[in-house]
Motif scaffolding. Structure first.
Motif, PDB file in Angstrom:
ATOM      1  N   LEU A 177       2.398 -26.143  32.930  1.00 10.66           N
ATOM      2  CA  LEU A 177       1.483 -27.203  32.532  1.00 10.66           C
ATOM      3  C   LEU A 177       0.814 -26.892  31.197  1.00 10.66           C
ATOM      4  O   LEU A 177       0.657 -27.772  30.347  1.00 10.66           O
ATOM      5  CB  LEU A 177       0.418 -27.411  33.613  1.00 10.66           C
ATOM      6  CG  LEU A 177       0.904 -28.012  34.940  1.00 10.66           C
ATOM      7  CD1 LEU A 177      -0.241 -28.077  35.943  1.00 10.66           C
ATOM      8  CD2 LEU A 177       1.507 -29.396  34.740  1.00 10.66           C
ATOM      9  N   ILE A 178       0.423 -25.637  31.013  1.00  9.75           N
ATOM     10  CA  ILE A 178      -0.196 -25.238  29.741  1.00  9.75           C
ATOM     11  C   ILE A 178       0.760 -25.503  28.588  1.00  9.75           C
ATOM     12  O   ILE A 178       0.388 -26.091  27.563  1.00  9.75           O
ATOM     13  CB  ILE A 178      -0.601 -23.749  29.776  1.00  9.75           C
ATOM     14  CG1 ILE A 178      -1.828 -23.555  30.670  1.00  9.75           C
ATOM     15  CG2 ILE A 178      -0.891 -23.224  28.370  1.00  9.75           C
ATOM     16  CD1 ILE A 178      -2.147 -22.106  30.974  1.00  9.75           C
ATOM     17  N   ILE A 183      -7.662 -31.262  33.883  1.00  9.23           N
ATOM     18  CA  ILE A 183      -6.753 -30.852  34.954  1.00  9.23           C
ATOM     19  C   ILE A 183      -6.817 -29.347  35.203  1.00  9.23           C
ATOM     20  O   ILE A 183      -6.872 -28.894  36.349  1.00  9.23           O
ATOM     21  CB  ILE A 183      -5.310 -31.283  34.612  1.00  9.23           C
ATOM     22  CG1 ILE A 183      -5.204 -32.815  34.613  1.00  9.23           C
ATOM     23  CG2 ILE A 183      -4.303 -30.681  35.608  1.00  9.23           C
ATOM     24  CD1 ILE A 183      -3.871 -33.349  34.141  1.00  9.23           C
ATOM     25  N   LEU A 184      -6.833 -28.568  34.126  1.00  9.42           N
ATOM     26  CA  LEU A 184      -6.730 -27.115  34.259  1.00  9.42           C
ATOM     27  C   LEU A 184      -8.064 -26.393  34.120  1.00  9.42           C
ATOM     28  O   LEU A 184      -8.137 -25.181  34.318  1.00  9.42           O
ATOM     29  CB  LEU A 184      -5.747 -26.577  33.219  1.00  9.42           C
ATOM     30  CG  LEU A 184      -4.302 -27.066  33.373  1.00  9.42           C
ATOM     31  CD1 LEU A 184      -3.458 -26.640  32.177  1.00  9.42           C
ATOM     32  CD2 LEU A 184      -3.682 -26.569  34.662  1.00  9.42           C
ATOM     33  N   TRP A 227       0.091 -25.053  41.638  1.00  7.11           N
ATOM     34  CA  TRP A 227       0.726 -25.499  40.405  1.00  7.11           C
ATOM     35  C   TRP A 227       1.294 -24.319  39.618  1.00  7.11           C
ATOM     36  O   TRP A 227       0.809 -23.192  39.718  1.00  7.11           O
ATOM     37  CB  TRP A 227      -0.285 -26.218  39.512  1.00  7.11           C
ATOM     38  CG  TRP A 227      -0.891 -27.431  40.145  1.00  7.11           C
ATOM     39  CD1 TRP A 227      -0.419 -28.126  41.218  1.00  7.11           C
ATOM     40  CD2 TRP A 227      -2.101 -28.073  39.748  1.00  7.11           C
ATOM     41  NE1 TRP A 227      -1.248 -29.171  41.517  1.00  7.11           N
ATOM     42  CE2 TRP A 227      -2.303 -29.176  40.631  1.00  7.11           C
ATOM     43  CE3 TRP A 227      -3.038 -27.851  38.752  1.00  7.11           C
ATOM     44  CZ2 TRP A 227      -3.382 -30.025  40.527  1.00  7.11           C
ATOM     45  CZ3 TRP A 227      -4.121 -28.692  38.646  1.00  7.11           C
ATOM     46  CH2 TRP A 227      -4.300 -29.770  39.516  1.00  7.11           C
ATOM     47  N   ASN A 272       0.864 -23.131  36.500  1.00  6.23           N
ATOM     48  CA  ASN A 272      -0.081 -23.350  35.405  1.00  6.23           C
ATOM     49  C   ASN A 272       0.522 -23.126  34.029  1.00  6.23           C
ATOM     50  O   ASN A 272       0.215 -23.839  33.077  1.00  6.23           O
ATOM     51  CB  ASN A 272      -1.319 -22.461  35.580  1.00  6.23           C
ATOM     52  CG  ASN A 272      -2.326 -23.092  36.526  1.00  6.23           C
ATOM     53  OD1 ASN A 272      -1.987 -24.023  37.244  1.00  6.23           O
ATOM     54  ND2 ASN A 272      -3.541 -22.598  36.532  1.00  6.23           N
ATOM     55  N   GLN A 273       1.381 -22.139  33.893  1.00  6.40           N
ATOM     56  CA  GLN A 273       1.959 -21.862  32.574  1.00  6.40           C
ATOM     57  C   GLN A 273       2.832 -23.017  32.104  1.00  6.40           C
ATOM     58  O   GLN A 273       2.825 -23.369  30.919  1.00  6.40           O
ATOM     59  CB  GLN A 273       2.766 -20.558  32.598  1.00  6.40           C
ATOM     60  CG  GLN A 273       3.155 -20.068  31.204  1.00  6.40           C
ATOM     61  CD  GLN A 273       1.945 -19.879  30.288  1.00  6.40           C
ATOM     62  OE1 GLN A 273       0.997 -19.191  30.623  1.00  6.40           O
ATOM     63  NE2 GLN A 273       1.982 -20.523  29.125  1.00  6.40           N
ATOM     64  N   GLY A 305      -5.952 -31.943  29.389  1.00 10.32           N
ATOM     65  CA  GLY A 305      -5.614 -30.595  29.837  1.00 10.32           C
ATOM     66  C   GLY A 305      -6.812 -29.878  30.428  1.00 10.32           C
ATOM     67  O   GLY A 305      -6.709 -29.203  31.454  1.00 10.32           O
ATOM     68  N   LYS A 306      -7.973 -30.025  29.788  1.00 11.87           N
ATOM     69  CA  LYS A 306      -9.195 -29.389  30.324  1.00 11.87           C
ATOM     70  C   LYS A 306      -9.594 -30.035  31.644  1.00 11.87           C
ATOM     71  O   LYS A 306     -10.085 -29.367  32.558  1.00 11.87           O
ATOM     72  CB  LYS A 306     -10.332 -29.506  29.311  1.00 11.87           C
ATOM     73  CG  LYS A 306     -10.230 -28.547  28.139  1.00 11.87           C
ATOM     74  CD  LYS A 306     -11.463 -28.611  27.273  1.00 11.87           C
ATOM     75  CE  LYS A 306     -11.352 -27.674  26.074  1.00 11.87           C
ATOM     76  NZ  LYS A 306     -11.317 -26.262  26.458  1.00 11.87           N
ATOM     77  N   PHE A 323      -8.592 -24.026  29.622  1.00 15.26           N
ATOM     78  CA  PHE A 323      -7.409 -24.524  28.923  1.00 15.26           C
ATOM     79  C   PHE A 323      -7.723 -24.726  27.455  1.00 15.26           C
ATOM     80  O   PHE A 323      -8.756 -25.275  27.085  1.00 15.26           O
ATOM     81  CB  PHE A 323      -6.938 -25.846  29.520  1.00 15.26           C
ATOM     82  CG  PHE A 323      -5.835 -26.493  28.708  1.00 15.26           C
ATOM     83  CD1 PHE A 323      -4.562 -25.957  28.687  1.00 15.26           C
ATOM     84  CD2 PHE A 323      -6.083 -27.631  27.949  1.00 15.26           C
ATOM     85  CE1 PHE A 323      -3.562 -26.532  27.927  1.00 15.26           C
ATOM     86  CE2 PHE A 323      -5.095 -28.215  27.190  1.00 15.26           C
ATOM     87  CZ  PHE A 323      -3.826 -27.665  27.186  1.00 15.26           C
TER      88      PHE A 323
END
Length: 939
Positions: free
Chosen positions: A272-273, A288-289, A267, A269-270, A285-286, A293
């Protein structure tokens, strides 16, 4: 491992996600609706996590016309406009898809199902298992290929469903999946405005295909089809041909399945973040990441901020603090305890505490917060207290584990608590007040609850301190998990945390809450909700605190015996069902019940199935069958008794507080957007009162001892009185002024007869209209509700609108007001913001219009009962009565009344309920009162 390709029908899933949350939308702190983004992301992540695809793509429609639009200009023409919030979600969703490193596939001139169909067959030919993720029924035609399946993700509590060719054929009652396009050609598809043959439905289409195999053969043999059906087929020939073409998914779209393009990759990640931060997907978010996160972590680059996280001018310019704080900085919270100046003080000696109290007692407002060993204030112990009266500065006083030592600490602070001139600020102050009450302490001054301030400013959405801090201060507080682990305050032990860490955590809470007060306060004025805040919500906090502290006594002996009785009666119902069915099965299984009722007993040849493929067996379905099928009464009886037993009769004794021997319900003041109170542990609002067995549960609520009795006081038809008063309808207002039974009076007007001529049935129908019309009930709904024809229902409604034209005018006026101003309000000024009131999508707009009509009514009734509670409590305290107000349910108040005070208490209650909020147009407010040894007897 086999190679699995999942192809997602983007728009079908986006629509599905949006409408799943339409009644409780997710609104960000910046006012953005994220229903679709949230639901789609959940579906995508769960699919990746659970199904472990090796390859994946998401397919979108484009705005370009397709061959179907050229062939048939009315194709999809009757579709209503997509909701604006849904359309606005698409760029966010595409960004999230990019964050997962998944390709988005679309091609002008073709729909997503064409792209999916082409890719599915190409991949299946290459040896892949292909799952088309969609709720769309048209895709069944693509299951000709044995490696292609339909995957329907979980929805509204249902499980996922995987369809192969056999299941599709069973669903349509056809022999081969190739016939899906034939059946659609015959019956059409209202969703896509595919006409089919007028008058031919699904069952008729399936019957024709059984005889003639495909649509072409049906048309070729039209002359041999007898009667009206043959005439329909002959007249609908051209429509059927074009309909089949429109329904046929194209499988030679110029797209190519290159497996390396569709392989799941690491992914971004940035991306998505950034997406999850903007959309405020904190928990998701937590999930998934991971725990690292932080939904508050992104901040605009290069922006200088103050203590509150707000943008500030460069040196040499200035802004006043109030405008800075009021402006807010949105959700991006780059400030935290580590990079923000602050002074947090530990007061761990009597001298330090005394010095603090001497200074704090001179203040006009002080922020207060408690740290405890748990979330149930009736069971928890004090760990410490924090205070703040200057932004960026706060104080923490630890409380020893020994109760006597804690009481000694509290005595040092008592002069501050007793100061009447101080306004106490807090977030969810009721919890803190309740904690103090268990130590015989109280706050004597006025209150200012930031949670309630936000509630009246923005009734919808979430209002945790973390979210409010991020929205209004651009600041991320320390999380409790950082101190005591993932499970949080409910299971962790605050006493095990070093006092220095608790000091920072607790003092920060008080500091940030003080700053939130400064940020929210200007909005009370700008949004004109000061009156409902200061006269209704804020003063109610102390009333609810007293009620929760008192609790109510429960008769456990009665509950034990009633549980046995319910078990015996439920068993009898169960045996009756098995006897009537001629088979034993799991009566608690909806699937097995449906099979018995509709496959074995054939109770309804038109029985509907749910999205999971099983028969619907909900109460609404069963009630329609009850008249002619005695087995249904036994099923409903069994369900009622088993639910009563498990939810209330067996559960109530488990809720008794070990210290008091009483049940202490918890009232939620800032949840219902209409202003209504809700409760839990137990949920008093849901205790059944419409059936004899349900009402019996009220017998379990009893007075504290033989010197007390219960009083129940209830508003009479308050919502109808409110709508009469607000609308000013002369007929309804006059009926209330004359003290007539409103439903009888309504029936008399609707049927054009005298009150004494109104039958029981006519009164019942009028009652249904009185309550239904303000909630948007039309002729169809009324007919269904009363079991009458739509013609009769329409006639009743038309007569109602004619005789009570003021009600109709009120409804139109509220909708027009909302369209112009974006909100409606109660008599006390409580506002309901209706952001969808001007939506071009009539489903979304209709929902907002119904809220525009009923929110002022429900909200005014809610304000009235809250104001009555405040008035009654004030008089009871002033007179130092031993009686206590202990319960509030809907429009009813319950009192644990000392018998010596009954003569004084009864008129006191009635007068204050009836005078709490006077209605316009001289519509009288009436309350009724009863007393007894238990709640049922009193009611």
């Amino acid at each position: 491992m086999s190679k699995k390709l999942f192809l997602l029908d983007a728009m079908a899933l986006i629509y599905r996600a949006y409408y799943a949350l339409i009644r409780s939308p997710r609104i960000t702190t910046k006012g953005k609706n994220t229903n679709a983004q949230f639901g789609f992301t959940n579906t995508l992540f769960d699919l990746i996590n659970k199904e472990k695809p090796t390859h994946l793509a998401v397919c979108f429609d484009t705005h370009a016309p397709t061959e179907r639009h050229i062939d048939f200009t009315d194709y999809k023409a009757n579709r209503q406009e997509a909701p604006e919030d849904l359309l606005a979600s698409i760029p966010d969703i595409q960004r999230i898809i990019r964050g997962f490193n998944i390709p988005c596939v679309e091609l002008d001139g073709y729909e997503a199902d064409d792209v999916i169909g082409t890719l599915a067959w190409q991949a299946a030919d290459a040896g892949y298992e292909v799952y088309m993720v969609t709720p769309d029924k048209d895709y069944g035609q693509l299951l000709i290929h044995p490696n292609v399946f339909i995957y329907k993700p979980p929805y509204m509590g249902s499980k996922e469903e995987i369809l192969d060719a056999q299941k599709v054929c069973e669903k349509w009652d056809i022999a081969r999946v190739e016939q899906v396009v034939d059946i659609l050609g015959l019956m059409g598809d209202a969703v896509d405005n595919i006409p089919g043959i007028p008058g031919v439905g699904e069952k008729t289409a399936a019957k024709l295909l059984k005889e003639f195999d495909n649509l072409e053969n049906v048309l070729a043999n039209a002359d041999s089809i007898k009667g009206a059906l043959g005439e329909k087929v002959r007249n609908g020939r051209e429509s059927a041909i074009i309909s089949k073409k429109l329904a046929t998914i194209i499988t030679n779209v110029p797209v190519q399945f290159h497996e390396e393009d569709y392989m799941l990759k690491a992914w971004n990640n940035q991306e998505l973040i950034d997406s999850f931060t903007e959309l405020e997907f904190k928990t998701l978010g937590k999930r998934i990441l991971g725990d690292s996160f932080n939904a508050f972590q992104t901040a605009p680059a290069g922006v200088q901020t103050d203590l509150f996280g707000n943008a500030v001018e460069p040196k040499g310019t200035a802004k006043d603090e109030e405008s800075l704080v009021a402006a807010g900085s949105g959700f991006n919270a780059d400030k935290n305890i580590n990079n923000t100046p602050h002074a947090y003080h530990l007061l761990d000696t009597a001298e330090k505490i005394q010095a603090f109290v001497n200074k704090a007692i001179e203040q006009t407002e002080v922020c207060f917060d408690t740290e405890t060993t748990g979330l149930d204030a009736n069971e928890a112990e004090l760990v410490g207290m924090s205070f703040s009266y200057t932004p960026a500065e706060a104080y923490y006083i630890p409380c020893p584990a020994n109760r006597e030592e804690t009481l000694a600490v509290l005595q040092l602070v008592k002069p501050l608590f007793d100061a009447p001139s101080i306004t106490w600020i807090g977030q969810n102050l009721k919890f803190d007040l309740l904690m103090l009450k268990w130590y015989n302490m109280e706050l004597k001054g006025n209150l200012y609850d930031t949670m309630l301030a936000h509630y009246v400013v923005e009734p919808e959405g979430r209002r945790s301190m973390d979210l409010l801090s991020a929205q209004y201060l651009g600041y991320e507080p320390v999380h409790i998990e950082e101190l005591i682990g993932k499970k949080g305050k409910q299971q962790g032990n605050m006493r095990d945390v070093p006092v220095e860490k608790i000091t920072d955590y607790a003092a920060e809470d008080a500091d940030i809450t003080l700053q939130l007060k400064h940020a929210l306060h200007p909005q009370l004025k700008s949004k004109e909700v000061e009156r409902v805040f200061y006269e209704v919500e804020n003063p109610l906090v102390k009333v609810l605190t007293a009620m929760e502290f008192e609790g109510v006594k429960v008769d456990t002996d009665f509950l034990k015996e009633y549980s046995k009785q319910l078990e015996i009666e439920a068993k009898q119902f169960e045996e009756n069902v098995y006897t009537a069915a001629g088979v034993r099965f799991n009566l608690s299984s909806p699937r097995q019940l449906g099979e018995v009722l509709f496959d074995k007993l054939k109770l309804d040849p038109k029985a509907k199935k749910t999205k999971t493929g099983q028969y619907a067996t909900g109460e609404d379905v069963l009630l329609k069958l009850a008249a002619n099928n005695p087995i249904v009464d036994d099923i409903l009886g069994y369900r009622e008794l088993t639910k009563l037993k498990s939810t209330y009769v067996d559960a109530l004794p488990e809720m008794i507080n070990s210290k008091t021997g009483r049940v202490h319900t918890s009232y939620a003041q800032a949840v219902a957007v209409t202003g209504r109170l809700s409760s839990n542990n137990p949920n008093l609002q849901n205790i059944p009162i419409r059936t004899d067995r349900g009402r019996e549960i009220r017998k379990a609520f009893i007075p504290r001892d033989s010197d007390h009795t219960l009083i129940s006081a209830d508003y009479s038809q308050i919502e109808l009185r409110v709508i009469a008063a607000i609308s000013g309808d002369p007929n309804m207002c006059e009926a209330f002024k004359q003290g007539r039974d409103i439903h009888t009076a309504t029936a008399a007007k609707v049927y054009g007869i005298a009150d004494e001529e109104v039958t029981k049935e006519q009164r019942y129908k009028a009652k249904s209209v009185n309550f239904g019309i303000i909630y948007g009930q039309g002729a169809f709904g009324l007919a269904d509700n009363l079991g009458i024809s739509r013609t009769e229902a329409k006639e009743i409604i038309d007569n109602y609108k004619k005789e009570f034209s003021g009600i109709t005018r009120y409804m139109d006026d509220m909708i027009n007001f909302a369209k112009e101003h974006g909100y409606v309000q109660t008599l006390m000024g409580r506002k309901r913001w209706l952001r969808d009131i001007n939506s071009s999508n009539f489903t979304v707009r209709g929902f907002a219009e119904r809220n525009a009509i009923n929110s002022p009514i429900q909200g005014t009734a809610a304000d009235m009962v809250k104001m009555a509670m405040i008035r009654i409590q004030a008089v009871m305290e002033k007179e130092k009565l031993r009686s206590r107000m202990i319960l509030q349910v809907h429009d009813e108040l319950v009192f644990d009344a000392h018998k010596d005070e009954l003569d004084m208490l009864k008129p006191l209650i009635l007068e204050n309920m009836q005078q709490a909020l006077l209605l316009p147009n001289e519509v009288p407010v009436v309350a009724e009162l009863g007393s007894g040894f238990n709640w049922l007897e009193a009611h």
